[in-house]
Design an enzyme around this catalytic site. Sequence first.
Site, PDB file in Angstrom:
ATOM      1  N   GLU A 190      -2.681  11.371   3.170  1.00  0.00           N
ATOM      2  CA  GLU A 190      -3.761  11.198   4.124  1.00  0.00           C
ATOM      3  C   GLU A 190      -3.757  12.402   5.058  1.00  0.00           C
ATOM      4  O   GLU A 190      -2.698  12.938   5.396  1.00  0.00           O
ATOM      5  CB  GLU A 190      -3.583   9.938   4.966  1.00  0.00           C
ATOM      6  CG  GLU A 190      -3.733   8.641   4.211  1.00  0.00           C
ATOM      7  CD  GLU A 190      -3.618   7.456   5.146  1.00  0.00           C
ATOM      8  OE1 GLU A 190      -4.665   6.915   5.536  1.00  0.00           O
ATOM      9  OE2 GLU A 190      -2.483   7.088   5.487  1.00  0.00           O
TER      10      GLU A 190
ATOM     11  N   GLU B 112       0.858  -1.183   0.000  1.00  0.00           N
ATOM     12  CA  GLU B 112       0.000   0.000   0.000  1.00  0.00           C
ATOM     13  C   GLU B 112       0.892   1.231   0.000  1.00  0.00           C
ATOM     14  O   GLU B 112       1.852   1.311   0.780  1.00  0.00           O
ATOM     15  CB  GLU B 112      -0.898   0.000   1.234  1.00  0.00           C
ATOM     16  CG  GLU B 112      -1.765   1.246   1.382  1.00  0.00           C
ATOM     17  CD  GLU B 112      -2.677   1.178   2.603  1.00  0.00           C
ATOM     18  OE1 GLU B 112      -3.131   0.057   2.951  1.00  0.00           O
ATOM     19  OE2 GLU B 112      -2.940   2.223   3.218  1.00  0.00           O
TER      20      GLU B 112
END
Length: 285
Positions: A167, A162
């Site tokens: 974020e 990932e």
Amino acid sequence: MASSRLLRSCLLATLSATLVAAAAVTPAQAEQKPESAQAVTFSDTFDGPAGSGVDSGKWQLETGDNVNNHERQYYTPGTDNAKLDGQGNLVIEARRENPGNYQCWYGTCEYTSARLNTSGKFTATYGHVEARMKIPRGQGIWPAFWMLGQDIGDVGWPNSGEIDIMENVGFEPSTVHGTIHGPGYSGEGGIGAGYTLPNGEAFADAFHTFAVDWAPDKITWSVDGSVFQTRTPADLNGNAWVFDKPFFLILNLAVGGYWPGDPDGSTTFPQQLVVDEVKVTTSDG
């Protein structure tokens, strides 16, 4: 459309960078982004009539909730929570509502939002991957632009790998995070860093460009062209580097969860993640 198995795997894997222990880097400390580029391999500028859906040749919508991160939203289909604004933007909107009587892991869902991915439609192995976006704000709000290994349906997460390009958790309005996850360095053990705007500026106040330059054995993160971290296999304490294979793109806006915490009385709705452009180009590496 991807198989239901892949979608379930994606939802189980979703947004797993909870409680990332990452140092914040200010623009004054950042380097300049390396040159990237030549051919555009993927581009979406989200042009189209207001209220229309995303290009189904490029994106698909995932639906459902996410018990693993204890997020509170239900991701809806169609244009309920993701649509074009007619001005060249995709708007992903989180609302405090449940018109479809959706059921979540904690009972009747309290919020709706949207999550899109390019699985089965576009993958990249290396390149310059970027999105120009204006993120939302507020306690419990969790926007993200990230990537998962296309083989997640076969090998599971975190073996798929990932790459979290950006974020933000709402209690840090001035900071975004970039993180990698893989076998032996997943969840709160993800390896990453934060980037903090100067003078208390908030990312929700303007558009910013979030990017990675991804090459064999190296991933470099930047915000508005300023590099704030580079990761290589040497950072993994002997664990496997699982980033030399095809990955697909994901955009989503979560509400609540272990990392951001739940919304509170200070959180206003709706909140919007406004995406001006997503682009992938070949990289000089």
